[in-house]
Design a protein around this motif. Structure first.
Motif, PDB file in Angstrom:
ATOM      1  N   CYS A 201      23.332  -0.349  61.666  1.00  0.00           N
ATOM      2  CA  CYS A 201      22.527  -0.279  60.432  1.00  0.00           C
ATOM      3  C   CYS A 201      21.434  -1.333  60.544  1.00  0.00           C
ATOM      4  CB  CYS A 201      23.408  -0.560  59.208  1.00  0.00           C
ATOM      5  SG  CYS A 201      22.453  -0.958  57.722  1.00  0.00           S
ATOM      6  N   CYS A 225      25.408   2.810  53.975  1.00  0.00           N
ATOM      7  CA  CYS A 225      26.002   1.865  54.912  1.00  0.00           C
ATOM      8  C   CYS A 225      27.239   1.279  54.228  1.00  0.00           C
ATOM      9  CB  CYS A 225      25.026   0.763  55.276  1.00  0.00           C
ATOM     10  SG  CYS A 225      25.811  -0.621  56.135  1.00  0.00           S
ATOM     11  N   CYS A 228      26.321  -2.758  53.627  1.00  0.00           N
ATOM     12  CA  CYS A 228      25.282  -3.262  52.719  1.00  0.00           C
ATOM     13  C   CYS A 228      24.906  -2.249  51.639  1.00  0.00           C
ATOM     14  CB  CYS A 228      24.046  -3.697  53.507  1.00  0.00           C
ATOM     15  SG  CYS A 228      23.133  -2.345  54.261  1.00  0.00           S
TER      16      CYS A 228
HETATM   17 ZN   LIG Z   1      23.940  -1.961  56.322  1.00  0.00          ZN
END
Ligand SMILES: [Zn+2]
Length: 266
Positions: A201, A225, A228
């Protein structure tokens, strides 16, 4: 709508939303400088009122002292007049003592009076100085208020145009995704959609499982993700040409903000 179109919209929306939030934050910060100036002005005014009261009291005290000095002077003079009528040595000595005492008292009062008048002058000067400071501060507050009016008006115009842009982009996008996306952008300094690159990511540098990358690559729906919470999309080899410029920009942002790595530990 194809996923490509959705991602394209989200990227455009990201730009608009991050500018919108930035503008909103700036608007919230605008009145702070004014608040500080107003607070200072209020402190100055309070101090001025207190000093002004002290000054008034000092004037009353001095008037009282002056009256007492005049009274003492009159008393001494009346004793002095009586001297002409003195007949005996004994009377003379008694009256002479009265005159001396009255004279001393008078002198003492005059000395006090002089000292107090000097203090009064100092108080007056300090009051005048504070009065000027208050005037100056009042002008600054007024100027700041004018500036704020202009600033806020400009930001409101900006905000309106950003909201118009937002409305142009959002039709066709899922409400829940939009809600999440707005929150991510608010919390992650304006970056809410990032590509997956080499299984990582690019928002937080977390290595994703190959199964997860495959799901993202299939592009059946919006994927987030797991670390995050940003929306992630797969940048296929054939798309690298189109997306390269964007990718570079995102990389720069990510490198500048090293705190992204901490996102998962919160
Ligand atoms: Zn991420």
């Amino acid at each position: 709508m194809t996923m490509e179109k959705v991602f394209e919209k989200l990227r455009a929306l990201q730009d608009v939303l991050s500018r919108k939030f930035e503008t909103q934050n700036e608007m919230e910060e605008i009145p702070q400088a004014l608040a500080t100036k107003v607070e200072l002005l209020n402190r100055l005014k309070k101090s001025y009122t207190e000093k002004s009261d002290d000054h008034e009291e000092k004037i009353r005290y001095i008037n009282d002292l002056r009256n007492k000095a005049i009274e003492a002077e009159r008393l001494r003079e009346s004793f002095e007049k009586q001297m002409d009528l003195i007949q005996t040595q004994r009377e003379y000595e008694a009256l002479d003592k009265e005159i001396k005492d009255a004279g001393e008292k008078e002198q003492e009062l005059r000395r006090d009076l002089q000292k107090e008048e000097e203090l009064l002058d100092e108080m007056k000067l300090s009051l005048e100085k504070e009065e000027m400071m208050i005037q100056q501060q009042e002008e600054e507050v007024k100027e700041e208020q004018e500036r704020i009016k202009v600033d806020i008006k400009a930001k409101e115009t900006q905000l309106k145009s950003l909201k118009r842009e937002e409305k142009k982009i959002t039709p066709g996008l899922d409400e829940e995704i939009l809600f999440k996306f707005e929150r991510i952008i608010k919390n992650k300094s304006g970056l809410g959609i990032v590509p997956v690159e080499a299984g990582v990511c690019t928002g937080c540098h977390m290595i994703l499982t190959s199964e997860y990358v495959n799901v993202v690559r299939r592009g059946d729906g919006i994927m987030f993700c797991p670390n995050c919470s940003r929306i992630i999309f797969y940048l296929g080899e054939d798309e690298q040409g189109d997306g390269l410029e964007e990718l570079n920009t995102i990389d720069e942002v990510v490198e500048d903000e090293s705190d992204y790595k901490d996102d998962g530990e919160e």
